[in-house]
Design a protein around this motif. Sequence first.
Motif, PDB file in Angstrom:
ATOM      1  N   GLN A   1       0.844  -1.190   0.000  1.00  0.00           N
ATOM      2  CA  GLN A   1       0.000   0.000   0.000  1.00  0.00           C
ATOM      3  C   GLN A   1       0.880   1.240   0.000  1.00  0.00           C
ATOM      4  N   LEU A   2       0.632   2.127  -0.975  1.00  0.00           N
ATOM      5  CA  LEU A   2       1.420   3.349  -1.109  1.00  0.00           C
ATOM      6  C   LEU A   2       0.864   4.494  -0.297  1.00  0.00           C
ATOM      7  N   GLY A   3      -0.357   4.364   0.178  1.00  0.00           N
ATOM      8  CA  GLY A   3      -0.917   5.401   1.028  1.00  0.00           C
ATOM      9  C   GLY A   3      -2.301   5.830   0.603  1.00  0.00           C
ATOM     10  N   GLU A   4      -2.899   6.656   1.432  1.00  0.00           N
ATOM     11  CA  GLU A   4      -4.224   7.203   1.196  1.00  0.00           C
ATOM     12  C   GLU A   4      -4.087   8.538   0.483  1.00  0.00           C
ATOM     13  N   VAL A   5      -4.940   8.772  -0.504  1.00  0.00           N
ATOM     14  CA  VAL A   5      -4.888  10.025  -1.256  1.00  0.00           C
ATOM     15  C   VAL A   5      -5.700  11.078  -0.515  1.00  0.00           C
ATOM     16  N   PRO A   6      -5.082  12.183  -0.105  1.00  0.00           N
ATOM     17  CA  PRO A   6      -5.824  13.219   0.632  1.00  0.00           C
ATOM     18  C   PRO A   6      -6.904  13.859  -0.231  1.00  0.00           C
ATOM     19  N   GLY A   7      -7.982  14.258   0.410  1.00  0.00           N
ATOM     20  CA  GLY A   7      -9.019  15.028  -0.257  1.00  0.00           C
ATOM     21  C   GLY A   7     -10.100  14.225  -0.930  1.00  0.00           C
ATOM     22  N   VAL A   8     -10.010  12.881  -0.894  1.00  0.00           N
ATOM     23  CA  VAL A   8     -11.031  12.054  -1.513  1.00  0.00           C
ATOM     24  C   VAL A   8     -12.227  11.941  -0.562  1.00  0.00           C
ATOM     25  N   VAL A   9     -13.434  12.126  -1.101  1.00  0.00           N
ATOM     26  CA  VAL A   9     -14.660  12.027  -0.311  1.00  0.00           C
ATOM     27  C   VAL A   9     -15.535  10.957  -0.949  1.00  0.00           C
ATOM     28  N   PRO A  10     -15.402   9.686  -0.522  1.00  0.00           N
ATOM     29  CA  PRO A  10     -16.206   8.619  -1.138  1.00  0.00           C
ATOM     30  C   PRO A  10     -17.683   8.773  -0.801  1.00  0.00           C
ATOM     31  N   GLY A  11     -18.522   8.281  -1.692  1.00  0.00           N
ATOM     32  CA  GLY A  11     -19.959   8.289  -1.467  1.00  0.00           C
ATOM     33  C   GLY A  11     -20.670   7.846  -2.718  1.00  0.00           C
ATOM     34  N   GLY A  12     -21.565   6.864  -2.606  1.00  0.00           N
ATOM     35  CA  GLY A  12     -22.252   6.366  -3.786  1.00  0.00           C
ATOM     36  C   GLY A  12     -21.254   5.820  -4.783  1.00  0.00           C
ATOM     37  N   GLU A  13     -21.312   6.333  -6.017  1.00  0.00           N
ATOM     38  CA  GLU A  13     -20.387   5.906  -7.060  1.00  0.00           C
ATOM     39  C   GLU A  13     -19.123   6.755  -7.117  1.00  0.00           C
ATOM     40  N   GLY A  14     -18.974   7.691  -6.194  1.00  0.00           N
ATOM     41  CA  GLY A  14     -17.799   8.552  -6.162  1.00  0.00           C
ATOM     42  C   GLY A  14     -16.742   8.036  -5.213  1.00  0.00           C
ATOM     43  N   GLY A  15     -15.542   8.547  -5.377  1.00  0.00           N
ATOM     44  CA  GLY A  15     -14.418   8.167  -4.531  1.00  0.00           C
ATOM     45  C   GLY A  15     -13.128   8.257  -5.328  1.00  0.00           C
ATOM     46  N   LEU A  16     -12.192   7.375  -5.047  1.00  0.00           N
ATOM     47  CA  LEU A  16     -10.929   7.327  -5.786  1.00  0.00           C
ATOM     48  C   LEU A  16     -11.126   6.389  -6.976  1.00  0.00           C
ATOM     49  N   LEU A  17     -11.114   6.928  -8.187  1.00  0.00           N
ATOM     50  CA  LEU A  17     -11.556   6.187  -9.361  1.00  0.00           C
ATOM     51  C   LEU A  17     -10.368   5.874 -10.286  1.00  0.00           C
ATOM     52  N   GLY A  18     -10.342   6.429 -11.482  1.00  0.00           N
ATOM     53  CA  GLY A  18      -9.361   6.024 -12.483  1.00  0.00           C
ATOM     54  C   GLY A  18      -7.942   6.453 -12.175  1.00  0.00           C
ATOM     55  N   LEU A  19      -6.983   5.686 -12.718  1.00  0.00           N
ATOM     56  CA  LEU A  19      -5.560   5.970 -12.563  1.00  0.00           C
ATOM     57  C   LEU A  19      -4.881   5.974 -13.928  1.00  0.00           C
ATOM     58  N   ALA A  20      -3.810   6.749 -14.042  1.00  0.00           N
ATOM     59  CA  ALA A  20      -2.923   6.729 -15.201  1.00  0.00           C
ATOM     60  C   ALA A  20      -1.526   7.096 -14.719  1.00  0.00           C
ATOM     61  N   VAL A  21      -0.508   6.661 -15.442  1.00  0.00           N
ATOM     62  CA  VAL A  21       0.885   6.903 -15.057  1.00  0.00           C
ATOM     63  C   VAL A  21       1.624   7.505 -16.243  1.00  0.00           C
ATOM     64  N   ARG A  22       2.433   8.544 -15.962  1.00  0.00           N
ATOM     65  CA  ARG A  22       3.223   9.150 -17.032  1.00  0.00           C
ATOM     66  C   ARG A  22       4.353   9.977 -16.439  1.00  0.00           C
ATOM     67  N   ASP A  23       5.587   9.741 -16.900  1.00  0.00           N
ATOM     68  CA  ASP A  23       6.748  10.584 -16.602  1.00  0.00           C
ATOM     69  C   ASP A  23       6.934  10.843 -15.107  1.00  0.00           C
ATOM     70  N   GLY A  24       6.816   9.790 -14.296  1.00  0.00           N
ATOM     71  CA  GLY A  24       7.034   9.942 -12.867  1.00  0.00           C
ATOM     72  C   GLY A  24       5.862  10.499 -12.087  1.00  0.00           C
ATOM     73  N   TRP A  25       4.724  10.671 -12.752  1.00  0.00           N
ATOM     74  CA  TRP A  25       3.504  11.141 -12.095  1.00  0.00           C
ATOM     75  C   TRP A  25       2.458  10.032 -12.090  1.00  0.00           C
TER      76      TRP A  25
END
Length: 380
Positions: free
Chosen positions: A107-131
């Motif tokens: 586990q790399l950690g919890e992402v600050p500022g995410v407010v889950p609820g219903g179908e919302g929360g921490l959703l899609g991911l993408a990786v590019r150039d160290g980000w």
Amino acid sequence: MRRPVVQKALWGAAVLVLVAGCSSGGTGERPDSAPPTSTPPSVSASARPSTAASPSAAGRVSVAGTLTQGLKSPWGLAELPGGDLLVSSRDERTITRVDGRTGAKTQLGEVPGVVPGGEGGLLGLAVRDGWVYAYLTAASDNRVVRMRYGGGAGDRLGPPDPVLTGIPKGFVHNGGRIAFGPDGMLYAGTGETGRTGLAQDRSSLGGKILRMTPEGRPAPGNPFPGSVVYSYGHRNVQGLAWDPEGRLWAAEFGQNTWDELNLVQPGRNYGWPEAEGRAGRAGFVDPVAQWPTSEASPSGIAYARGAIWMAGLRGERLWRIPLSGAERSGEPEAFLKGEYGRLRTVLAAGGDRLWLVTSETDTRGTPGPGDDRILRLEVR
């Protein structure tokens, strides 16, 4: 029989992964018990075949093994250099690194500022150039952020920097898929949050496919000057994938009748809420394929071996849609029906291989031992 014991053999080499719901009235991604309001045929009429050479009309899927299991509300999946994977937890707000060979989880950690609820929360991911890019639901909106990540097993995610804010949020229809296209631009599928009028409002970011630079600015060549809007008239887009010719395909949830697979063209109107499924109306783009909502509720899609592969939530199956150029070359086929429950994300893993993420712990499934998991598939 649901979720059979699968072979645990590992692929011999690291794979390459391409990064790669919902009814009205607040029911979101349609609970499996909710019946459709009509009983249309299982698949729309065949598209006209191309004169170009087409892939085999018949497909095949075999489950080569389980990479990892015990995931909670998994949603987004992205590849790191070297073949390891990152997976997001919608409800727990965490990102986990999964070893692409052994399945070991860190586990790399919890992402600050995410407010889950219903179908919302921490959703899609993408990786590019160290980000690491993430699409998430915050207190006031849906947004795209990015976090620095060194890529080592012991590295931690940096703080999230906003890339694009102001995407409408709701209890349902939040969209959430992001992916970098072959043009190097970042694409995002959004939902209209149950407010259907947003889909036709080009000044709103809801009910759209968005195209932006990695920093979040409108991408060069976008159809509407000064806007990140790439296409509009969408209800809830959760699947994005490109074929080898660079054509963009997108899957989206219908309301009560038709779910859709669309070939996305810049500046075009895909009809919602005026049209659901194939309407044949001037000014709207008809889907390349459509399904009754009970058979699909599509989330992630990927391209492999001449076809789009589409994960179904309520439909609990993996669809194969054979393509020849910009058209279908045969009827869609369903695989793994009911064997692993709800299916959330499917990503190309090079050649004839796919990753498939199940979604039984998303509050709408029936979790069993080991849920949720990432499966290795071999396809034809």
